[in-house]
Design an enzyme around this catalytic site. Structure first.
Site, PDB file in Angstrom:
ATOM      1  N   ILE A 123       0.830  -1.204   0.000  1.00 31.71           N
ATOM      2  CA  ILE A 123       0.000   0.000   0.000  1.00 31.71           C
ATOM      3  C   ILE A 123       0.869   1.261   0.000  1.00 31.71           C
ATOM      4  O   ILE A 123       1.957   1.276   0.581  1.00 31.71           O
ATOM      5  CB  ILE A 123      -0.978  -0.007   1.196  1.00 31.71           C
ATOM      6  N   HIS A 124       0.394   2.271  -0.675  1.00 35.17           N
ATOM      7  CA  HIS A 124       1.085   3.557  -0.722  1.00 35.17           C
ATOM      8  C   HIS A 124       0.060   4.639  -1.027  1.00 35.17           C
ATOM      9  O   HIS A 124      -0.995   4.365  -1.590  1.00 35.17           O
ATOM     10  CB  HIS A 124       2.217   3.546  -1.761  1.00 35.17           C
TER      11      HIS A 124
END
Length: 167
Positions: A123-124
């Site tokens: 995730i980012h």
């Protein structure tokens, strides 16, 4: 419904992986990079996150805030990871305002391939500077996006801004 295709994005995703690194997460490979070194795109590193320029940005200054822990589970992020992620997004906004003076921002995360995640296993959060008129005929007619500043130049200016803001 019209579809806007961007096949260059698959080249972007694959560009991070050499043959021997196909099984390694590109963000996990960046965790220990030194922002001061100009041979990478990391601009800031916190205790639980780091901030990196997007190699194939949607606009000048397109940054990503990435938790250092490998996960794709938004609801599974620890409170300290969430807190630092959003603190770093605020810091990125301040740095981008100082350096590029955008008129607005898109901030968000694409969770899962169907939601547009190019890198779905880690995730980012994206922060994309926006200007009035930045979506013009070039991507539509010419199938090309104009990025008017070199990534190294952008990184250099952002490092200066982050240094000033972190005092």
């Amino acid at each position: 419904m019209e579809k806007l295709w961007s096949p260059w994005r698959s080249k972007y995703i694959e560009s991070f992986k050499s043959d021997e690194d196909k099984s390694k997460c590109i963000f996990c490979q960046m965790v220990d990079l030194n922002p001061a070194e100009m041979n990478n795109l990391v601009v800031e590193s916190g205790k639980y996150t780091f901030t990196v320029l997007n190699l194939y940005p949607y606009n000048n200054g397109h940054l990503m805030v990435v938790p250092k822990r490998h996960t794709n589970d938004f609801s599974g992020l620890f409170q300290y990871e969430l807190s630092e992620s959003f603190e770093k997004l605020q810091l990125a906004e301040k740095a981008l305002l100082k350096v590029l003076k955008p008129q607005g921002f898109n901030i968000g995360a694409n969770i899962g391939r169907v939601a547009g995640a190019g890198i779905e296993d880690h995730i980012h959060f994206h922060i994309v500077p926006r200007w009035n008129g930045d979506s013009n005929f070039m991507p539509i007619i010419g199938e090309v996006k104009v990025i008017s500043q070199d990534l190294a130049e952008t990184k250099s200016k952002l490092l200066e801004a982050y240094s000033f803001l972190n005092k």
